[in-house]
Structure formats: structure tokens, C-alpha cells
Design a protein around this motif. Structure first.
Motif, PDB file in Angstrom:
ATOM      1  N   GLY A  93      -0.860   8.641   5.076  1.00 54.59           N
ATOM      2  CA  GLY A  93      -1.725   7.578   4.586  1.00 54.59           C
ATOM      3  C   GLY A  93      -1.595   6.282   5.353  1.00 54.59           C
ATOM      4  O   GLY A  93      -2.398   5.352   5.135  1.00 54.59           O
ATOM      5  N   LEU A  94      -0.624   6.189   6.245  1.00 51.69           N
ATOM      6  CA  LEU A  94      -0.384   4.936   6.970  1.00 51.69           C
ATOM      7  C   LEU A  94      -1.584   4.431   7.773  1.00 51.69           C
ATOM      8  O   LEU A  94      -1.805   3.213   7.834  1.00 51.69           O
ATOM      9  CB  LEU A  94       0.832   5.083   7.887  1.00 51.69           C
ATOM     10  CG  LEU A  94       2.194   5.021   7.195  1.00 51.69           C
ATOM     11  CD1 LEU A  94       3.314   5.288   8.203  1.00 51.69           C
ATOM     12  CD2 LEU A  94       2.408   3.668   6.515  1.00 51.69           C
ATOM     13  N   PRO A  95      -2.367   5.283   8.430  1.00 50.13           N
ATOM     14  CA  PRO A  95      -3.499   4.736   9.203  1.00 50.13           C
ATOM     15  C   PRO A  95      -4.442   3.867   8.369  1.00 50.13           C
ATOM     16  O   PRO A  95      -4.854   2.799   8.826  1.00 50.13           O
ATOM     17  CB  PRO A  95      -4.205   6.006   9.715  1.00 50.13           C
ATOM     18  CG  PRO A  95      -3.119   7.020   9.824  1.00 50.13           C
ATOM     19  CD  PRO A  95      -2.217   6.743   8.660  1.00 50.13           C
ATOM     20  N   ASN A 123      -4.221  15.125  -0.219  1.00 49.07           N
ATOM     21  CA  ASN A 123      -5.070  14.285   0.646  1.00 49.07           C
ATOM     22  C   ASN A 123      -5.565  13.058  -0.113  1.00 49.07           C
ATOM     23  O   ASN A 123      -5.580  11.949   0.421  1.00 49.07           O
ATOM     24  CB  ASN A 123      -6.258  15.093   1.167  1.00 49.07           C
ATOM     25  CG  ASN A 123      -5.839  16.233   2.059  1.00 49.07           C
ATOM     26  OD1 ASN A 123      -4.831  16.152   2.754  1.00 49.07           O
ATOM     27  ND2 ASN A 123      -6.590  17.312   2.039  1.00 49.07           N
ATOM     28  N   HIS A 124      -5.980  13.259  -1.355  1.00 45.74           N
ATOM     29  CA  HIS A 124      -6.457  12.139  -2.164  1.00 45.74           C
ATOM     30  C   HIS A 124      -5.352  11.119  -2.393  1.00 45.74           C
ATOM     31  O   HIS A 124      -5.597   9.908  -2.378  1.00 45.74           O
ATOM     32  CB  HIS A 124      -6.978  12.646  -3.507  1.00 45.74           C
ATOM     33  CG  HIS A 124      -8.278  13.366  -3.407  1.00 45.74           C
ATOM     34  ND1 HIS A 124      -8.839  14.069  -4.453  1.00 45.74           N
ATOM     35  CD2 HIS A 124      -9.151  13.500  -2.376  1.00 45.74           C
ATOM     36  CE1 HIS A 124      -9.987  14.599  -4.074  1.00 45.74           C
ATOM     37  NE2 HIS A 124     -10.194  14.271  -2.810  1.00 45.74           N
ATOM     38  N   ALA A 125      -4.132  11.602  -2.618  1.00 46.68           N
ATOM     39  CA  ALA A 125      -3.014  10.687  -2.855  1.00 46.68           C
ATOM     40  C   ALA A 125      -2.726   9.821  -1.629  1.00 46.68           C
ATOM     41  O   ALA A 125      -2.207   8.708  -1.752  1.00 46.68           O
ATOM     42  CB  ALA A 125      -1.759  11.476  -3.238  1.00 46.68           C
ATOM     43  N   ALA A 126      -3.053  10.314  -0.441  1.00 43.85           N
ATOM     44  CA  ALA A 126      -2.804   9.574   0.792  1.00 43.85           C
ATOM     45  C   ALA A 126      -3.848   8.494   1.055  1.00 43.85           C
ATOM     46  O   ALA A 126      -3.634   7.594   1.876  1.00 43.85           O
ATOM     47  CB  ALA A 126      -2.751  10.539   1.977  1.00 43.85           C
ATOM     48  N   ILE A 127      -4.982   8.553   0.359  1.00 47.20           N
ATOM     49  CA  ILE A 127      -6.070   7.601   0.600  1.00 47.20           C
ATOM     50  C   ILE A 127      -5.741   6.243  -0.023  1.00 47.20           C
ATOM     51  O   ILE A 127      -5.260   6.166  -1.146  1.00 47.20           O
ATOM     52  CB  ILE A 127      -7.397   8.142   0.014  1.00 47.20           C
ATOM     53  CG1 ILE A 127      -7.848   9.382   0.776  1.00 47.20           C
ATOM     54  CG2 ILE A 127      -8.489   7.077   0.054  1.00 47.20           C
ATOM     55  CD1 ILE A 127      -9.058  10.072   0.169  1.00 47.20           C
ATOM     56  N   ASN A 128      -6.011   5.205   0.710  1.00 45.09           N
ATOM     57  CA  ASN A 128      -5.896   3.846   0.189  1.00 45.09           C
ATOM     58  C   ASN A 128      -7.165   3.535  -0.603  1.00 45.09           C
ATOM     59  O   ASN A 128      -8.253   3.515  -0.036  1.00 45.09           O
ATOM     60  CB  ASN A 128      -5.735   2.859   1.353  1.00 45.09           C
ATOM     61  CG  ASN A 128      -5.483   1.451   0.904  1.00 45.09           C
ATOM     62  OD1 ASN A 128      -6.198   0.915   0.077  1.00 45.09           O
ATOM     63  ND2 ASN A 128      -4.455   0.836   1.464  1.00 45.09           N
ATOM     64  N   LYS A 167      -9.257  10.465   8.166  1.00 52.12           N
ATOM     65  CA  LYS A 167      -8.119  10.469   9.096  1.00 52.12           C
ATOM     66  C   LYS A 167      -6.781  10.701   8.401  1.00 52.12           C
ATOM     67  O   LYS A 167      -5.786  10.989   9.060  1.00 52.12           O
ATOM     68  CB  LYS A 167      -8.079   9.161   9.870  1.00 52.12           C
ATOM     69  CG  LYS A 167      -9.223   9.023  10.867  1.00 52.12           C
ATOM     70  CD  LYS A 167      -8.927   8.018  11.952  1.00 52.12           C
ATOM     71  CE  LYS A 167     -10.021   8.049  13.014  1.00 52.12           C
ATOM     72  NZ  LYS A 167      -9.711   7.213  14.185  1.00 52.12           N
ATOM     73  N   VAL A 168      -6.735  10.568   7.088  1.00 52.48           N
ATOM     74  CA  VAL A 168      -5.465  10.769   6.395  1.00 52.48           C
ATOM     75  C   VAL A 168      -5.346  12.174   5.811  1.00 52.48           C
ATOM     76  O   VAL A 168      -4.313  12.515   5.242  1.00 52.48           O
ATOM     77  CB  VAL A 168      -5.272   9.726   5.272  1.00 52.48           C
ATOM     78  CG1 VAL A 168      -5.426   8.320   5.807  1.00 52.48           C
ATOM     79  CG2 VAL A 168      -6.231   9.966   4.109  1.00 52.48           C
ATOM     80  N   TYR A 169      -6.368  12.990   5.941  1.00 55.76           N
ATOM     81  CA  TYR A 169      -6.305  14.349   5.404  1.00 55.76           C
ATOM     82  C   TYR A 169      -5.348  15.188   6.235  1.00 55.76           C
ATOM     83  O   TYR A 169      -5.486  15.273   7.456  1.00 55.76           O
ATOM     84  CB  TYR A 169      -7.694  14.983   5.395  1.00 55.76           C
ATOM     85  CG  TYR A 169      -8.588  14.494   4.281  1.00 55.76           C
ATOM     86  CD1 TYR A 169      -9.022  15.351   3.294  1.00 55.76           C
ATOM     87  CD2 TYR A 169      -8.988  13.167   4.210  1.00 55.76           C
ATOM     88  CE1 TYR A 169      -9.841  14.917   2.257  1.00 55.76           C
ATOM     89  CE2 TYR A 169      -9.798  12.704   3.180  1.00 55.76           C
ATOM     90  CZ  TYR A 169     -10.217  13.585   2.205  1.00 55.76           C
ATOM     91  OH  TYR A 169     -11.009  13.143   1.189  1.00 55.76           O
ATOM     92  N   PHE A 195       0.827  -1.209   0.000  1.00 54.57           N
ATOM     93  CA  PHE A 195       0.000   0.000   0.000  1.00 54.57           C
ATOM     94  C   PHE A 195       0.862   1.262   0.000  1.00 54.57           C
ATOM     95  O   PHE A 195       0.494   2.269  -0.620  1.00 54.57           O
ATOM     96  CB  PHE A 195      -0.935  -0.010   1.206  1.00 54.57           C
ATOM     97  CG  PHE A 195      -1.882  -1.179   1.223  1.00 54.57           C
ATOM     98  CD1 PHE A 195      -2.404  -1.675   0.040  1.00 54.57           C
ATOM     99  CD2 PHE A 195      -2.241  -1.801   2.418  1.00 54.57           C
ATOM    100  CE1 PHE A 195      -3.270  -2.758   0.036  1.00 54.57           C
ATOM    101  CE2 PHE A 195      -3.098  -2.871   2.426  1.00 54.57           C
ATOM    102  CZ  PHE A 195      -3.613  -3.368   1.239  1.00 54.57           C
ATOM    103  N   ILE A 196       1.986   1.206   0.682  1.00 54.08           N
ATOM    104  CA  ILE A 196       2.905   2.354   0.669  1.00 54.08           C
ATOM    105  C   ILE A 196       3.444   2.577  -0.738  1.00 54.08           C
ATOM    106  O   ILE A 196       3.511   3.704  -1.235  1.00 54.08           O
ATOM    107  CB  ILE A 196       4.055   2.128   1.670  1.00 54.08           C
ATOM    108  CG1 ILE A 196       3.540   2.240   3.112  1.00 54.08           C
ATOM    109  CG2 ILE A 196       5.185   3.129   1.428  1.00 54.08           C
ATOM    110  CD1 ILE A 196       4.583   1.902   4.155  1.00 54.08           C
ATOM    111  N   LEU A 197       3.833   1.493  -1.400  1.00 59.02           N
ATOM    112  CA  LEU A 197       4.408   1.594  -2.737  1.00 59.02           C
ATOM    113  C   LEU A 197       3.400   2.145  -3.748  1.00 59.02           C
ATOM    114  O   LEU A 197       3.778   2.817  -4.715  1.00 59.02           O
ATOM    115  CB  LEU A 197       4.898   0.215  -3.183  1.00 59.02           C
ATOM    116  CG  LEU A 197       5.659   0.155  -4.515  1.00 59.02           C
ATOM    117  CD1 LEU A 197       6.932   0.996  -4.441  1.00 59.02           C
ATOM    118  CD2 LEU A 197       5.999  -1.289  -4.865  1.00 59.02           C
TER     119      LEU A 197
END
Length: 628
Positions: free
Chosen positions: A49-51, A212-217, A202-204, A19-21
Motif C-alpha cells: 500500500g505504500l505507493p 488488496n482492498h486493505a492496502a488501498i488508501n 498499483k497496490v493490488y 496512512f500506514i497506521l
């Protein structure tokens, strides 16, 4: 026990690593959108985005955790086949989600939710019509390649775990420890022990919505969206019910609050010169105000619309309710605002209880008919239209196969031609049935489709394929109006031209901008009293009350629709997309991010004024859906 514990940890963090990659891959694919961001933003995106990554990894590790427990009792070939089967399923699932999300973000401006699943299962052909053969082939290739890489990676890690595992002597102890570890996955899944559970908000972390969108899984976003599809009464609880009720009283049309209210003739604005004109809606696929110079847009695109605007009634502060056709149709035809987490058209048992212009006009003596060149079953459209009061529907199946040359069915000029031929037959009485002598006025709706991806149209005037597709539909409209003027029905007809939503242009749509939702609303026809421009703020869902009021018909059942020409009505525009709602008035233009619980745009002389009313409006909208 040691090898199972290490294997469990490897499995969990392998999911997290994947998911990080995905995040730098997403940023790289959309490098044009993120050209002005600093290289350090990549790490901020990953960190924040980790959460969601931890949470989804917890969900996906639960089954391997149970398999580790079973492995304390048997290491059979069957267990290994189950393990490999699970990893194959996960590899395919994650690959499909990632590639589909990557392809859709350009057009939608938010990460993957349940919408494409609804579209696909309602009509696979239409759901894929936006995609060219090469795009589809490339997408399938990317999915297969990515799934294969993930599966190889899973098996490589698992092979080392299998090699080291042996049946333990203390099976109960090992099983108990692994069960405890698997149970502890509840912590990252839930997001800790706080009152709020894990959600995309929570990732915003940035004022830049795209970061913010890029951080979303995307897999988590899809899962969360699916979980919200039916629990309407619990969504968007911004305030106590009593407070929402009080605020809502200030946001509804006077006729909704008091069914016997009347507007004095001295204050009534009458746009029509006949009492019961024919009404023809043309719903223009994806058009925006940016296509019309008369609304400050680009020149030489919608030249026919610009020409018609000089002779009609043009609303200059008008906005779409959402971002997709199914949401826009319900807003236009039922006066019902779009929803950020779902589309009410998905639920026929609810849409059958919605008010509708077609039903109101049918009860007032109008004939009703709908024209569309595509599949009328897409997104449950047919069930909605029939329950709305349309007595007849013309769709792709009513055109010969030789004319269904568009991926969406019949091209726009053919649909306009079909409508024109029907009206010619009605004018001459040559319809071949008893309706030939029917003197009742008509309510007809024509929905275009050619100005939609993949923009393949039988026309070439502009070099840009997107703009050329809009120019084509615009030319079809102009040609239809020119020929319609020659028919006797023209003098007693009001044509209402409105888009279903904004799409495709500009190429990269930003959901955080007001311009993303601004569309033209234009009324023309022989029954229009005089040309004029109206700068009152309104949205698609206000068309119902405004039209019915002009016809002298009641509209109190349209709870959310307002008569824009009634001075006593509240005047505002409202729209939603996933994550956001917007409420616009002349003194405050506000966009609020519901997931992040943050205002992302607030401009005007009365900043913040629309925040509480906007929250109350959305809360009451979901209350209404839950009751239907």
C-alpha cells in the motif's frame, strides 16, 4: 536551511506514518473478514500500500512545502495561523474519510469513492437513513476523537519545527532549495517516471481481493474517483475503437443491429395471453436469490415470493447490474447498464436522453405512474423519472406525516396500500377527475424501501433484523397480491418483480463472487399464459427489450438491452461495481478487476471467452455515456 529541510521531511513522513497506521486499524476493525489471513499479511498490506501512501502524502505536503518557502521571508503569527488552519482542515478531512470508509466497507465491499458524496448532497436525510442514531453518534464521536488526535500530533511535530526555525541570511537560496524539494513531490504523486500514473490498481498484490482492498488508501481512492466522474471518453480504453465496434456487434440484440428484423412466430416465446396487458413493476429493495428456496436460497424468508414463483415465470439465471439503487433503477427502467466509476443518474442532462420503458409505453398508449415511500429527489430520481416518461409520482410528501415512520419515509405496507386504493378507484371510476373514464392500460412502478438498513420495520417474524426486514417486505407483497386478485384489473395485468440490487444479506458481501449479483426475476398476474422456469442468462438491463418484444413494440433504441426470449439474441449477464466487471454465459463465468488488470474469477468449459467481449462492452458503454 537545515531546520526547514528536516521539517519538510518530518511533515512528509508523518503523513506516510498516519496512512500506514490506518491499515492495521482497518484490518482489526474487520477482523471477522480477515480471520483466515496470516499475520504476515499485515506487513504485505502495508508494504504494497505504500505507493498510494507516498502519493497522497505528496499531495498533502505540497502546501506545507510552500509555507516553508514563505517562512524564509517571514515567521509572523499570521503564517503560523495559516499553518495551524491547514493542519486542522487536513485532520478533519482525513478523519471523516477514514471513519466513513470504515463504516461503509461492510456494505459495499470496496473502499471509499465519490458515491456517498453524491448521495449526501442529493438528499442528506436519505443518505443518513441507513444509520441508526447510535451508529451516527458513534461515528461522529470517532471522527472528532481521531481528528483531535491527528491535530495534536501535527501541532506537536510542527511546534518543534517552529522552535528551531529562524530567518535565514540567504533567503533566495533557501527558497530555491525548498521550491525544488516541493517540486520533487511530483515523483511520488505521479508514481515515478513510467508511462502509467498512480492509481489504486498499483497496490493490488494478492489473489485475495480483501487484502488488496486493505492496502488501498481510502483518501486516495476517493480523490481518484472524483477525478473520473466526467472524463468518460477516456475511461476503460482496453482496445482500439475498431476492435471494440466489431466485438460489440456480437453483443447487441438483432433489432439494435437491424431495426426491421422480425422473429418468426414459430420461434417466438409468448409469455402473455393478452396483447396489451397492464404492466406493474415492483422493485424490491436489496432482495437476492439467497432469500428464495425456489432459487436454492435460505428457507422461510421470502415465503410469499416462493409461493408466487409456482404460478409465474421465474428466470433462474438473472443478475443485478450493480450494487446501489440509483444504478439498478436506470438498468431496470432504461435498459442501460450500470457503470463502475459513476452513476449516470447524477447527470440529468444525460439521463434525459436515455430511452425508457415508461416513455415507450406512454407512446404506445399507456398511463404511467411511480410509487415510492421515500424522497423522490434522492440521487436525482425525480428528474430521471419525469424525463423517462412517468406522468405522476407518488413519494413521501404524498403521505401524512403520521405515516412517515420509517427513516426512508412511509413503510412498504403503506405504499402498497396507496397503490391498491388508486387501482380500486380506477376500477370503480371514483377517482375524482377526468381520468376515471380512461380505458388505457397502465404502467405502474412501485419501489419498496423497508428492507434497507437500519431494518426497522413494524413486523416481527424472524429473530435476525436483516432477514426480518426482508420477510416484512415479502409479507407486504403477498398481502398486496392477495387483495389485487379481487380487482378486475388482475386478469389483464402482468406483475414484474425484480430487486434493485443485492444488499445486506449475506452480512458480508464479497464482490468477487457470482452469487453477489444473482437476483430473482419473476412475472406473475392474470395475463401470464402459463407458469414456467427460464434458465437463460440475463441482467436487469435486458428487461426493457424483453418486455417490449413481448408487447410487440420496437426496442431498437435500447442499445444495450437484449430480448432474452429471442433465440437470435446473444445471451449473457453483465454487471459492474467499482474496480470490477463481470460477464456470464453458460460456458464462462468471468469477473475482471479493471484496476489490477487481472482476472479474479474464470470458470466454465470455455474459460477466458468472455474477457475481450466484456472489455469491449464496458468500453462501448463509456463511449455511449460520453456522447449523451
Amino acid at each position: 536551511m537545515k531546520e526547514r529541510l528536516i521539517g519538510w521531511i518530518k511533515t512528509y513522513f508523518l503523513f506516510v506514518f498516519i496512512f500506514i497506521l490506518q491499515k492495521p486499524l482497518f484490518l482489526l476493525y474487520y477482523s471477522a473478514l480477515y480471520a483466515e489471513t496470516a499475520w504476515t499479511d499485515i506487513f504485505r498490506v502495508i508494504w504494497n500500500g505504500l505507493p498510494l501512501d507516498f502519493s497522497l502524502a505528496g499531495y498533502l505536503t505540497a502546501i506545507p512545502g510552500l509555507l516553508f518557502i514563505v517562512s524564509a521571508w517571514t515567521l509572523s503569527a499570521t503564517l503560523r495561523r495559516i499553518w495551524r488552519g491547514y493542519y486542522l482542515f487536513v485532520s478533519i478531512l482525513l478523519s471523516v474519510i477514514f471513519v466513513v470508509d470504515l463504516g461503509l466497507y461492510e456494505y459495499w465491499g470496496f473502499r471509499l469513492d465519490a458515491t456517498p458524496i453524491f448521495y449526501f448532497f442529493s438528499s442528506p436525510k436519505d443518505a443518513l437513513a441507513s444509520i441508526s442514531v447510535w451508529q451516527m453518534a458513534g461515528g461522529v464521536f470517532a471522527m472528532v476523537l481521531y481528528a483531535l488526535l491527528l491535530y495534536i500530533l501535527f501541532l506537536w511535530i510542527q511546534k518543534g519545527i517552529w522552535r528551531s526555525m529562524k530567518l535565514p541570511y540567504r533567503r533566495l537560496s533557501v527558497s530555491g532549495v525548498m521550491l525544488l524539494l516541493t517540486g520533487l513531490l511530483f515523483i511520488p504523486i505521479r508514481g515515478g517516471f513510467t508511462v502509467s500514473t498512480m492509481n489504486t490498481g498499483k497496490v493490488y498484490f494478492s489473489s485475495n481481493q480483501r487484502l488488496n482492498h486493505a492496502a488501498i488508501n481510502p483518501a486516495f481512492s476517493l480523490m481518484e474517483s472524483l477525478s473520473k466522474q466526467k472524463d468518460f471518453a477516456k475511461q476503460y480504453r482496453f482496445m482500439e475503437a475498431a476492435q471494440a465496434d466489431e466485438l460489440m456487434k456480437t453483443l447487441v440484440d438483432p433489432m439494435v443491429a437491424d431495426s426491421i428484423v422480425t422473429v418468426p412466430d414459430t420461434l417466438r416465446t409468448s409469455l402473455f395471453k393478452t396483447e396489451r396487458p397492464n404492466v406493474l413493476f415492483v422493485i424490491l429493495e436489496s432482495f437476492s436469490s439467497r432469500l428464495m428456496t425456489s432459487l436454492g436460497g435460505e428457507p422461510d424468508i421470502a415465503v410469499q415470493m416462493d409461493s408466487l414463483a409456482k404460478e409465474g415465470v421465474l428466470f433462474t439465471n438473472f443478475y443485478a447490474n450493480s450494487f446501489r439503487t440509483d444504478r439498478g433503477l436506470v438498468s431496470v427502467l432504461s435498459g442501460f447498464p450500470a457503470q463502475p466509476t459513476t452513476s449516470i443518474m447524477k447527470y440529468p442532462r444525460k439521463t434525459q436522453h436515455l430511452p425508457a420503458i415508461a416513455g415507450s409505453l406512454r407512446d404506445a398508449g399507456y398511463r404511467t405512474k411511480y410509487y415510492y415511500g421515500g424522497d423522490a429527489d434522492f440521487t436525482n430520481m425525480r428528474s430521471y423519472l419525469i424525463s423517462s416518461g412517468f406522468e405522476a409520482i407518488v413519494s413521501d410528501e404524498d403521505f401524512p406525516v403520521s405515516e412517515r415512520l420509517s427513516k426512508w419515509g412511509a413503510h412498504d405496507h403503506l405504499v402498497f396500500n396507496r397503490l391498491l386504493e388508486d387501482m380500486k378507484a380506477e376500477a370503480t371510476g371514483d377517482t375524482g377527475d377526468a381520468s376515471a373514464a380512461d380505458a388505457r392500460p397502465f404502467f405502474k412502478v412501485l419501489q419498496t424501501s423497508s428492507s434497507h438498513e437500519p431494518f426497522e420495520v413494524p413486523y416481527r417474524r424472524l429473530a435476525n433484523d436483516r432477514l426480518n426486514a426482508f420477510a416484512y417486505t415479502d409479507s407486504c407483497l403477498g398481502d398486496f397480491v392477495r387483495r389485487f386478485r379481487e380487482l378486475p384489473q388482475w386478469e389483464n395485468t402482468v406483475m414484474l418483480l425484480v430487486p434493485d440490487h443485492v444488499g445486506a444479506y449475506p452480512e458480508y458481501l464479497d464482490n468477487q463472487t457470482i452469487e453477489r449479483y444473482q437476483i430473482p426475476l419473476l412475472l406473475i398476474g392474470g395475463a401470464i399464459a402459463a407458469p414456467r422456469h427460464i434458465d437463460i442468462y440475463g441482467s436487469q438491463h435486458d428487461i426493457a427489450a424483453t418486455l417490449l418484444a413481448q408487447l410487440g413494440l420496437p426496442h431498437q433504441q435500447f442499445t444495450f438491452s437484449k430480448d432474452m426470449l429471442n433465440p437470435a439474441s446473444p445471451h449473457f449477464a453483465f454487471f459492474t461495481v467499482p474496480d470490477l466487471f463481470g460477464m456470464l454465459t453458460p460456458d464462462d463465468r468471468l469477473i475482471f478487476n479493471c484496476e489490477a488488470a487481472a482476472t479474479v474469477l474464470d470458470e466454465g468449459t470455455a474459460k477466458g471467452k468472455n474477457l475481450l467481449p466484456g472489455k469491449a462492452y464496458l468500453q462501448k458503454l463509456y463511449d455511449d455515456i460520453a456522447k449523451r
